[in-house]
Design an enzyme around this catalytic site. Structure first.
Site, PDB file in Angstrom:
ATOM      1  N   LYS A  26     -37.355   0.471   6.765  1.00 10.98           N
ATOM      2  CA  LYS A  26     -36.074   0.696   7.455  1.00 10.98           C
ATOM      3  C   LYS A  26     -35.773   2.178   7.677  1.00 10.98           C
ATOM      4  O   LYS A  26     -35.082   2.525   8.617  1.00 10.98           O
ATOM      5  CB  LYS A  26     -34.921   0.071   6.655  1.00 10.98           C
ATOM      6  CG  LYS A  26     -34.923  -1.433   6.754  1.00 10.98           C
ATOM      7  CD  LYS A  26     -33.785  -2.070   6.013  1.00 10.98           C
ATOM      8  CE  LYS A  26     -33.968  -3.570   6.071  1.00 10.98           C
ATOM      9  NZ  LYS A  26     -32.978  -4.315   5.332  1.00 10.98           N
ATOM     10  N   THR A  47     -37.955  -4.721   7.791  1.00  9.86           N
ATOM     11  CA  THR A  47     -37.588  -4.893   6.385  1.00  9.86           C
ATOM     12  C   THR A  47     -38.404  -3.979   5.494  1.00  9.86           C
ATOM     13  O   THR A  47     -39.148  -3.114   5.975  1.00  9.86           O
ATOM     14  CB  THR A  47     -37.654  -6.393   5.967  1.00  9.86           C
ATOM     15  OG1 THR A  47     -37.029  -6.526   4.674  1.00  9.86           O
ATOM     16  CG2 THR A  47     -39.074  -6.909   5.887  1.00  9.86           C
ATOM     17  N   SER A  53     -36.766 -15.347   7.789  1.00 10.66           N
ATOM     18  CA  SER A  53     -36.316 -14.982   9.137  1.00 10.66           C
ATOM     19  C   SER A  53     -37.001 -15.810  10.228  1.00 10.66           C
ATOM     20  O   SER A  53     -36.349 -16.238  11.187  1.00 10.66           O
ATOM     21  CB  SER A  53     -36.559 -13.497   9.399  1.00 10.66           C
ATOM     22  OG  SER A  53     -35.728 -12.736   8.566  1.00 10.66           O
ATOM     23  N   ALA A 106     -31.166  -1.012   2.604  1.00 10.25           N
ATOM     24  CA  ALA A 106     -30.119  -2.030   2.444  1.00 10.25           C
ATOM     25  C   ALA A 106     -28.954  -1.472   1.635  1.00 10.25           C
ATOM     26  O   ALA A 106     -27.785  -1.748   1.941  1.00 10.25           O
ATOM     27  CB  ALA A 106     -30.699  -3.272   1.772  1.00 10.25           C
ATOM     28  N   TYR A 137     -32.505 -13.509  -1.409  1.00  9.19           N
ATOM     29  CA  TYR A 137     -32.120 -14.919  -1.208  1.00  9.19           C
ATOM     30  C   TYR A 137     -33.248 -15.885  -1.558  1.00  9.19           C
ATOM     31  O   TYR A 137     -33.067 -17.101  -1.509  1.00  9.19           O
ATOM     32  CB  TYR A 137     -31.668 -15.152   0.246  1.00  9.19           C
ATOM     33  CG  TYR A 137     -32.693 -14.712   1.265  1.00  9.19           C
ATOM     34  CD1 TYR A 137     -33.789 -15.502   1.575  1.00  9.19           C
ATOM     35  CD2 TYR A 137     -32.591 -13.467   1.886  1.00  9.19           C
ATOM     36  CE1 TYR A 137     -34.742 -15.084   2.474  1.00  9.19           C
ATOM     37  CE2 TYR A 137     -33.545 -13.039   2.785  1.00  9.19           C
ATOM     38  CZ  TYR A 137     -34.611 -13.863   3.079  1.00  9.19           C
ATOM     39  OH  TYR A 137     -35.575 -13.437   3.964  1.00  9.19           O
ATOM     40  N   ASN A 142     -32.645  -1.664  11.038  1.00  6.94           N
ATOM     41  CA  ASN A 142     -33.282  -2.963  10.735  1.00  6.94           C
ATOM     42  C   ASN A 142     -33.435  -3.836  11.982  1.00  6.94           C
ATOM     43  O   ASN A 142     -33.837  -4.985  11.873  1.00  6.94           O
ATOM     44  CB  ASN A 142     -32.474  -3.736   9.679  1.00  6.94           C
ATOM     45  CG  ASN A 142     -31.221  -4.345  10.265  1.00  6.94           C
ATOM     46  OD1 ASN A 142     -30.478  -3.660  10.976  1.00  6.94           O
ATOM     47  ND2 ASN A 142     -30.987  -5.605   9.998  1.00  6.94           N
ATOM     48  N   ASN A 164     -31.143   2.597  -3.716  1.00  5.19           N
ATOM     49  CA  ASN A 164     -30.620   3.575  -2.738  1.00  5.19           C
ATOM     50  C   ASN A 164     -31.466   3.594  -1.468  1.00  5.19           C
ATOM     51  O   ASN A 164     -31.562   4.610  -0.786  1.00  5.19           O
ATOM     52  CB  ASN A 164     -30.518   4.981  -3.353  1.00  5.19           C
ATOM     53  CG  ASN A 164     -31.872   5.579  -3.722  1.00  5.19           C
ATOM     54  OD1 ASN A 164     -32.873   4.860  -3.779  1.00  5.19           O
ATOM     55  ND2 ASN A 164     -31.917   6.871  -3.972  1.00  5.19           N
ATOM     56  N   GLY A 179     -28.200 -13.587  -0.996  1.00  5.70           N
ATOM     57  CA  GLY A 179     -28.256 -12.884   0.284  1.00  5.70           C
ATOM     58  C   GLY A 179     -28.419 -13.762   1.513  1.00  5.70           C
ATOM     59  O   GLY A 179     -28.610 -13.232   2.616  1.00  5.70           O
ATOM     60  N   ASP A 191     -27.520  -4.781   9.361  1.00  4.71           N
ATOM     61  CA  ASP A 191     -27.273  -5.094   7.945  1.00  4.71           C
ATOM     62  C   ASP A 191     -25.822  -4.799   7.568  1.00  4.71           C
ATOM     63  O   ASP A 191     -25.236  -5.488   6.724  1.00  4.71           O
ATOM     64  CB  ASP A 191     -28.190  -4.264   7.031  1.00  4.71           C
ATOM     65  CG  ASP A 191     -29.585  -4.862   6.903  1.00  4.71           C
ATOM     66  OD1 ASP A 191     -29.751  -6.067   7.179  1.00  4.71           O
ATOM     67  OD2 ASP A 191     -30.511  -4.114   6.537  1.00  4.71           O
TER      68      ASP A 191
HETATM   69  P1  NAP Z   1     -36.092  -0.275   0.587  1.00  6.51           P
HETATM   70  O1  NAP Z   1     -35.484   0.534   1.691  1.00  6.51           O
HETATM   71  O2  NAP Z   1     -37.542  -0.188   0.345  1.00  6.51           O
HETATM   72  O3  NAP Z   1     -35.288   0.086  -0.768  1.00  6.51           O
HETATM   73  C1  NAP Z   1     -35.595  -0.539  -1.978  1.00  6.51           C
HETATM   74  C2  NAP Z   1     -34.766   0.083  -3.083  1.00  6.51           C
HETATM   75  O4  NAP Z   1     -35.051  -0.613  -4.299  1.00  6.51           O
HETATM   76  C3  NAP Z   1     -35.095   1.561  -3.331  1.00  6.51           C
HETATM   77  O5  NAP Z   1     -33.946   2.226  -3.779  1.00  6.51           O
HETATM   78  C4  NAP Z   1     -36.141   1.450  -4.451  1.00  6.51           C
HETATM   79  O6  NAP Z   1     -36.218   2.616  -5.246  1.00  6.51           O
HETATM   80  C5  NAP Z   1     -35.539   0.324  -5.261  1.00  6.51           C
HETATM   81  N1  NAP Z   1     -36.537  -0.303  -6.110  1.00  6.51           N
HETATM   82  C6  NAP Z   1     -37.687  -0.910  -5.723  1.00  6.51           C
HETATM   83  N2  NAP Z   1     -38.353  -1.386  -6.801  1.00  6.51           N
HETATM   84  C7  NAP Z   1     -37.594  -1.050  -7.885  1.00  6.51           C
HETATM   85  C8  NAP Z   1     -37.759  -1.239  -9.284  1.00  6.51           C
HETATM   86  N3  NAP Z   1     -38.814  -1.866  -9.787  1.00  6.51           N
HETATM   87  N4  NAP Z   1     -36.791  -0.747 -10.108  1.00  6.51           N
HETATM   88  C9  NAP Z   1     -35.710  -0.098  -9.617  1.00  6.51           C
HETATM   89  N5  NAP Z   1     -35.514   0.117  -8.298  1.00  6.51           N
HETATM   90  C10 NAP Z   1     -36.441  -0.356  -7.444  1.00  6.51           C
HETATM   91  O7  NAP Z   1     -35.768  -1.831   0.799  1.00  6.51           O
HETATM   92  P2  NAP Z   1     -34.482  -2.481   1.476  1.00  6.51           P
HETATM   93  O8  NAP Z   1     -34.781  -2.764   2.876  1.00  6.51           O
HETATM   94  O9  NAP Z   1     -33.320  -1.637   1.118  1.00  6.51           O
HETATM   95  O10 NAP Z   1     -34.413  -3.917   0.739  1.00  6.51           O
HETATM   96  C11 NAP Z   1     -33.993  -4.040  -0.604  1.00  6.51           C
HETATM   97  C12 NAP Z   1     -33.827  -5.516  -0.953  1.00  6.51           C
HETATM   98  O11 NAP Z   1     -32.737  -6.082  -0.209  1.00  6.51           O
HETATM   99  C13 NAP Z   1     -35.053  -6.387  -0.602  1.00  6.51           C
HETATM  100  O12 NAP Z   1     -35.206  -7.372  -1.591  1.00  6.51           O
HETATM  101  C14 NAP Z   1     -34.661  -7.021   0.719  1.00  6.51           C
HETATM  102  O13 NAP Z   1     -35.324  -8.243   0.952  1.00  6.51           O
HETATM  103  C15 NAP Z   1     -33.165  -7.257   0.481  1.00  6.51           C
HETATM  104  N6  NAP Z   1     -32.412  -7.340   1.747  1.00  6.51           N
HETATM  105  C16 NAP Z   1     -31.803  -8.518   2.063  1.00  6.51           C
HETATM  106  C17 NAP Z   1     -31.068  -8.618   3.227  1.00  6.51           C
HETATM  107  C18 NAP Z   1     -30.378  -9.910   3.578  1.00  6.51           C
HETATM  108  O14 NAP Z   1     -30.047 -10.105   4.752  1.00  6.51           O
HETATM  109  N7  NAP Z   1     -30.104 -10.767   2.628  1.00  6.51           N
HETATM  110  C19 NAP Z   1     -30.960  -7.536   4.099  1.00  6.51           C
HETATM  111  C20 NAP Z   1     -31.573  -6.354   3.729  1.00  6.51           C
HETATM  112  C21 NAP Z   1     -32.307  -6.270   2.559  1.00  6.51           C
HETATM  113  P3  NAP Z   1     -37.404   3.710  -5.021  1.00  6.51           P
HETATM  114  O15 NAP Z   1     -37.013   4.445  -3.755  1.00  6.51           O
HETATM  115  O16 NAP Z   1     -37.338   4.526  -6.246  1.00  6.51           O
HETATM  116  O17 NAP Z   1     -38.681   2.928  -4.867  1.00  6.51           O
END
Ligand code: NAP
Length: 246
Positions: A65, A61, A16, A128, A206, A86, A125, A227, A101
């Site tokens: 979030k 991030t 970013s 994102a 990404y 976000n 869940n 991504g 997002d």
């Molecule tokens: P978040 O709110 O912390 O959610 C992460 C999710 O992944 C939760 O459901 C978590 O489950 C699960 N998780 C984490 N570690 C895991 C594992 N070892 N096995 C199974 N499930 C697991 O994070 P977020 O903001 O949603 O981001 C998620 C991903 O998307 C990140 O890699 C982020 O960089 C990417 N992202 C990319 C963009 C983009 O613009 N390209 C935008 C947003 C997000 P628990 O609740 O059980 O821990």
């Protein structure tokens, strides 16, 4: 200096700052900058804002979030609907929360999807995943989240995923950090052999550009996307919220 930034726990993976600082340089905006702010916990947010009076807005991030919601003075309709924020704009020391997002995912997804893509599995869940679900709802595409700790009866556990589940859902979106730098050898545990060339497989990660998750889907001839397009689209949507500054 008019300052924008990103808050998160570990930001080694993030593009970013490069994205925004290149934009500012390209557009001759010499008094603007975008910084990365690693916070050990969301409780450090108030101190960060006090110490950076020039901060006009920031992205949020993993893992903040959802945790940021109690700190918001105002929540946009999308934030209220999906329970994740976000993008924050600071006006008179008050935090106004938005979600870009959803728009970012939609804009990156629409050029890819075909009429035969009918239902989706969203891996994760968190914030994102919720944004992806909201975007797919807008397109009337049915979706199911896969979770370690399901929040509702609609979400399913990882170990219930079968080849049949993959066959029934020809869109698969990784919304977990599995595979993200520096943890590049990890990948979501799903039955990859059931993926076909009719599947659209998207990783929100990404960095690296092609995770093991995407490599495995590509080996099954699926259409794949990482991504980066979503990152750019949500960044531009954030910029539209921040500028012109009030
Ligand atoms: P978040 O709110 O912390 O959610 C992460 C999710 O992944 C939760 O459901 C978590 O489950 C699960 N998780 C984490 N570690 C895991 C594992 N070892 N096995 C199974 N499930 C697991 O994070 P977020 O903001 O949603 O981001 C998620 C991903 O998307 C990140 O890699 C982020 O960089 C990417 N992202 C990319 C963009 C983009 O613009 N390209 C935008 C947003 C997000 P628990 O609740 O059980 O821990």
């Amino acid at each position: 200096m008019r300052t924008y930034g990103l808050i998160g726990q570990s930001l080694k993976h993030s593009f970013s700052a490069d994205y925004f600082n290149s934009k500012f340089q390209r557009e001759g905006m010499t008094d603007y900058c975008y910084e990365l702010f690693e916070l050990e916990s969301i409780e450090s947010l108030s101190r960060l804002i006090e110490e950076h009076p020039d901060l006009e807005g920031f992205n949020v991030t993993i893992p903040y979030k959802e945790q940021i919601l109690p700190y918001l003075y105002f929540r946009d309709k999308v934030v209220d609907e999906i329970g994740a924020c976000n993008c924050v704009k600071i006006i008179n020391d008050k935090l106004y929360g938005y979600n870009t997002d959803v728009e970012g995912f939609l804009k990156s997804f629409i050029p890819l999807f075909q009429t035969y893509h009918h239902s989706a599995l969203i891996l994760g869940n968190g914030g994102a995943a919720k944004a992806v679900k909201a975007a797919l709802d807008e397109l009337s595409i049915q979706s199911t989240m896969v979770a370690r700790k399901p929040n509702s009866l609609d979400e399913i556990l990882w170990d219930t995923l079968s080849a049949g589940t993959i066959e029934d859902n020809n869109i698969i979106v990784n919304a977990t950090p599995l595979g993200m730098y520096p943890d590049v050898n990890s990948f979501p545990p799903i039955p990859y052999k059931a993926i076909t060339r009719f599947h659209l497989v998207i990783d929100l990660v990404y960095n690296p550009a092609k995770t093991i998750f995407l490599q495995k889907a590509e080996a099954q001839d699926a259409i794949i996307q990482n991504g980066i397009e979503m990152l750019e689209q949500q960044a531009e949507a954030s910029w539209n919220i921040w500028s012109p500054a009030i």
